[in-house]
Design an enzyme around this catalytic site. Structure first.
Site, PDB file in Angstrom:
ATOM      1  N   HIS A  16      43.304  37.175  47.520  1.00  0.00           N
ATOM      2  CA  HIS A  16      42.522  35.936  47.577  1.00  0.00           C
ATOM      3  C   HIS A  16      42.721  35.244  48.933  1.00  0.00           C
ATOM      4  O   HIS A  16      43.735  34.585  49.148  1.00  0.00           O
ATOM      5  CB  HIS A  16      42.945  34.985  46.456  1.00  0.00           C
ATOM      6  CG  HIS A  16      42.509  35.428  45.098  1.00  0.00           C
ATOM      7  ND1 HIS A  16      41.296  35.077  44.554  1.00  0.00           N
ATOM      8  CD2 HIS A  16      43.131  36.212  44.175  1.00  0.00           C
ATOM      9  CE1 HIS A  16      41.183  35.610  43.353  1.00  0.00           C
ATOM     10  NE2 HIS A  16      42.278  36.317  43.096  1.00  0.00           N
ATOM     11  N   CYS A  60      38.820  40.129  44.921  1.00  0.00           N
ATOM     12  CA  CYS A  60      39.533  40.511  43.699  1.00  0.00           C
ATOM     13  C   CYS A  60      38.596  41.235  42.729  1.00  0.00           C
ATOM     14  O   CYS A  60      38.176  42.354  42.987  1.00  0.00           O
ATOM     15  CB  CYS A  60      40.198  39.286  43.074  1.00  0.00           C
ATOM     16  SG  CYS A  60      41.489  39.689  41.872  1.00  0.00           S
ATOM     17  N   GLU A 108      41.131  32.699  49.955  1.00  0.00           N
ATOM     18  CA  GLU A 108      40.793  31.276  49.848  1.00  0.00           C
ATOM     19  C   GLU A 108      41.975  30.384  49.496  1.00  0.00           C
ATOM     20  O   GLU A 108      41.899  29.161  49.653  1.00  0.00           O
ATOM     21  CB  GLU A 108      39.672  31.069  48.818  1.00  0.00           C
ATOM     22  CG  GLU A 108      40.051  31.332  47.367  1.00  0.00           C
ATOM     23  CD  GLU A 108      39.898  32.775  46.932  1.00  0.00           C
ATOM     24  OE1 GLU A 108      39.756  33.014  45.716  1.00  0.00           O
ATOM     25  OE2 GLU A 108      39.946  33.669  47.804  1.00  0.00           O
TER      26      GLU A 108
END
Length: 512
Positions: A169, A82, A171
């Site tokens: 993202h 990001c 994660e």
């Protein structure tokens, strides 16, 4: 700990800890440093890869987090996420602008070309976007390898250097195959073996403790909770008879907890176990104190005085062991750097500088769920491994306002009922942590034909993995009704029960 380290530079994202957790889930040891960590500190850790987190900032904003650009000269793979992507592109002459059409939430990405970063993925993937700025131009140094309807640059890679960047993202669980993308980066690109396990941690930690402590004695603050019990088991294996485990009854523990801890460690362990009754001392020192920060510091200082007094009774005591965990360490330094205020309710910040004992913290590199895994590997009973977290200051930070023996007894009874019902209804292990809070307000009630004006208690139950983030647990309404009825009927001086439905963030798990 390990020669295989992925270093995560925190630029302020709420998801930074998730990157660390997901990396460890893949068997790759990770550490987090603030973005402005000294370059010498970064190089001293000899990372095999570096990940730049997201951030709420814009790269052109005053005070935007900008790490030392020399990290690109280390020759290790770098992944920007990001804001981290926008920063990397900016460093190489790309252009980032405020988006007219922002991307928040789910998005579909497609791939322009095959790349090891996306090996094993479908032709189109669902990812999680969270950005107000967009990369609009990339330099000739980069190739774009994925795109969305809103952006031609959902992922870019450097043509000559091991630099990779994602606008989304990977994660977060909302990115369907985010874990696979991280796995590809760490193992296929960075070459990690993925062999970091609880067993490997135990072996290396035992060796580290033995090298550090030698033949000196260690005094362990043993509460009977998960963290201190796993610490005890590790130290027992490492230094054996040189470990002295001390349990302090502060008077701030849960109902019957002191007797349970005494029985457990005296009957089933081979430790040198000492139980100290210090209730009166803690009560005197806390009398009239309302401020939670003062409570914590008073409790921390009183603990140290008790331990130091006990240490003088033994020869060669040089170390105090603590169950400090990695979230304690992370939250003690904000992404703005080491000068940030340390949270004193964590072990890492609650000790006075004048303490005369050196510190041993064998768990300071672990998240909570990893501590449980290590405990299982060490053969600790489920009675300990599955126990909910309990704050170091005990019930003192669950009684808002001044504490008193009467309030402690009331809260102990409330909490006992709540936990008892969770276990009876097989809900205890469905939540990560559950507890009760005694509020500094009273409310009007009616019991029989009499008007009452008694205490209000709040019940709190959350679901989490490591305590860094948490959602409130949606316990069944029939269960909450049952608990409420029991508390009001069985606990004197309480006539109202409320349930806390706030998550972390924005709230914290504990109230103080």
């Amino acid at each position: 700990m390990t020669n295989e380290l992925v270093l995560i530079l925190d630029l302020g994202s709420q998801y930074t800890q998730l990157i660390a957790r997901k990396s460890r889930n893949l068997g790759v040891y990770s550490e987090i440093l603030p973005y402005n960590a000294d370059f010498e500190e970064i190089t001293s850790k000899k990372p095999r890869a570096i990940i730049l987190s997201g951030s709420p900032f814009s790269i052109y904003q005053d005070g935007a987090p900008i790490p030392d650009k020399r990290i690109l000269d280390l020759g290790v793979p770098v992944l920007g996420v990001c804001y981290g992507m926008q920063l990397l592109a900016h460093w190489f002459g790309g252009k980032v602008e405020r988006s007219l059409k922002k991307e928040y939430g789910y998005a579909k990405i497609a791939f322009k070309k095959d790349h090891p970063l996306f090996e094993g993925l479908s032709e189109e993937e669902t990812v999680w976007m969270s950005h107000g700025d967009s990369l609009v131009i990339i330099s000739d140094s980069f190739d774009a390898i994925s795109y969305t309807d809103n952006s031609p640059f959902a992922a870019i890679v450097h043509k000559d250097q091991p630099i990779y960047a994602l606008q989304f993202h990977p994660e977060v669980s909302h990115t369907t195959n985010g874990l696979k993308i991280l796995d590809n980066f760490l193992k296929k690109i960075a070459g990690f073996k993925g062999d970091w396990t609880p067993a490997a941690f135990i072996d290396s930690t035992i060796e580290e403790v033995q090298n550090k402590v030698g033949d000196k004695k260690v005094l362990l603050a043993l509460s009977g909770g998960v963290d201190s019990s796993v610490t005890a088991a590790l130290l027992d294996k490492a230094i054996g008879e040189n470990l002295i485990a001390v349990y302090v009854d502060t008077g701030l523990m849960r109902k019957e907890e002191t007797e349970e801890v005494k029985k457990l460690f005296r009957d089933h362990w081979h430790l040198k176990f000492i139980a100290l009754d210090a209730k009166d001392l803690f009560y005197r020192n806390l009398e009239g104190v309302s401020d939670p920060e003062r409570k914590r510091k008073i409790i921390g200082n009183t603990f140290i005085k008790v331990f130091e007094k006990e240490a003088k009774k033994h020869q060669d005591i040089e170390y105090l062991a603590q169950g400090t965990l990695y979230p304690d360490v992370i939250e003690s330094v904000s992404f703005k750097g080491p000068s940030a205020t340390i949270k004193s309710h964590h072990n890492v910040g609650g000790l006075p500088e004048k303490m005369n004992l050196k510190i041993v913290e064998p768990l300071r590199e672990l998240f909570k769920d990893e501590v449980r895994e290590v405990g299982k590997e060490l053969g600790l009973p489920d009675q300990i491994i599955g126990r909910h977290p309990f704050p170091g200051p005990g019930l003192a930070v669950r009684i808002l306002g001044p504490i008193s023996p009467e309030k402690i007894e009331i809260l102990q009874e409330i909490d006992h009922i709540f936990i008892d019902e969770l276990k009876r209804q097989n809900l205890y292990h469905e939540v990560w942590q559950a507890f009760s809070v005694l509020l500094p307000v009273r409310s009007v009630g009616v019991m029989g034909d009499e008007r009452t004006y008694d205490y209000v208690t709040a019940l709190r139950a959350v679901c989490s993995i490591d305590g860094m983030t948490a959602d409130w647990a949606e316990l069944p309404s029939w269960f909450l009704k049952r608990v409420s009825n029991r508390i009001i009927n069985e606990v004197s001086r309480v006539n109202r029960v409320v349930y806390d439905i706030s998550s972390k963030p924005p709230a914290t798990i504990e109230w103080e």
